[in-house]
Design an enzyme around this catalytic site. Structure first.
Site, PDB file in Angstrom:
ATOM      1  CD  GLU A  27     -18.569 -20.167 -23.419  1.00 29.94           C
ATOM      2  OE1 GLU A  27     -17.452 -19.516 -22.141  1.00 29.94           O
ATOM      3  OE2 GLU A  27     -19.504 -21.527 -22.716  1.00 29.94           O
ATOM      4  CD  GLU A  84     -16.267 -22.630 -13.299  1.00 30.95           C
ATOM      5  OE1 GLU A  84     -15.890 -21.923 -13.813  1.00 30.95           O
ATOM      6  OE2 GLU A  84     -16.921 -22.811 -12.658  1.00 30.95           O
ATOM      7  CE1 TYR A  87     -14.986 -25.974 -27.343  1.00 31.71           C
ATOM      8  CE2 TYR A  87     -13.087 -27.396 -26.955  1.00 31.71           C
ATOM      9  CZ  TYR A  87     -14.288 -26.421 -27.581  1.00 31.71           C
ATOM     10  OH  TYR A  87     -13.397 -26.155 -29.144  1.00 31.71           O
ATOM     11  CE1 TYR A 132     -25.678 -29.361 -20.653  1.00 32.46           C
ATOM     12  CE2 TYR A 132     -25.800 -27.658 -22.207  1.00 32.46           C
ATOM     13  CZ  TYR A 132     -24.710 -28.157 -21.114  1.00 32.46           C
ATOM     14  OH  TYR A 132     -23.067 -28.296 -21.112  1.00 32.46           O
TER      15      TYR A 132
END
Length: 158
Positions: A27, A84, A87, A132
């Site tokens: 990220e 939260e 990964y 998603y």
């Protein structure tokens, strides 16, 4: 390859911290990644914690994790889980592990009478956004994430 997913255990903490640091590199947020084994252990296993975790394994090698905790939406009146982090090591993306982990969280949430999973995705992470959406997630583009942290948080406590 023998993939498995299970609840995080105390002995998994070093592996999860390693994966969190991998995630921070992905990220482009390594400069902000300060988690330690002690802080993560306290978050998941300390007194009065609400944080839970899953770990994904290829045989005995840690290849993914998820951290989540209960939340509540006042406008909808719905209880849910806040995801939260999720990964999966890049070598294992596309294997179905991400969806399997989300399904585990959804089943856990539903068993508690919860009705939703909330999470954030960086706006440049198109593969995650597409993943998603493919599985039915919707976004609220009219909301902006804010936080009080570091000195701003300390100022509020004084």
């Amino acid at each position: 390859m023998g993939f498995s997913i299970r609840k995080t255990q105390p002995d998994d903490i070093p592996d999860v911290v390693m994966l969190i640091h991998e995630f921070a590199v992905f990220e482009e947020l390594s400069d902000h990644c300060a988690v330690t084994e002690e802080s993560l252990h306290n978050a998941i296993f300390g007194p009065e914690t609400t944080v839970e975790g899953l770990i994904a394994l290829d045989d005995d090698k840690a290849i993914g994790y998820a951290l989540f905790y209960p939340n509540f939406s006042s406008f909808s009146g719905q209880r849910g889980m806040y995801l939260e982090d999720i990964y999966i090591n890049d070598r294992y993306r596309g294997s179905g592990l991400g969806l399997a982990m989300i399904k585990e969280i959804a089943k856990l949430a539903a068993s508690r009478g919860f009705e939703r999973i909330d999470f954030m995705v960086l706006d440049w992470n198109s593969p995650a956004i597409n993943f998603y959406r493919k599985h039915g997630a919707v976004s609220n583009d009219d909301e902006t994430h804010f936080k009080f942290s570091d000195q701003a948080f300390r100022d509020l406590t004084s």
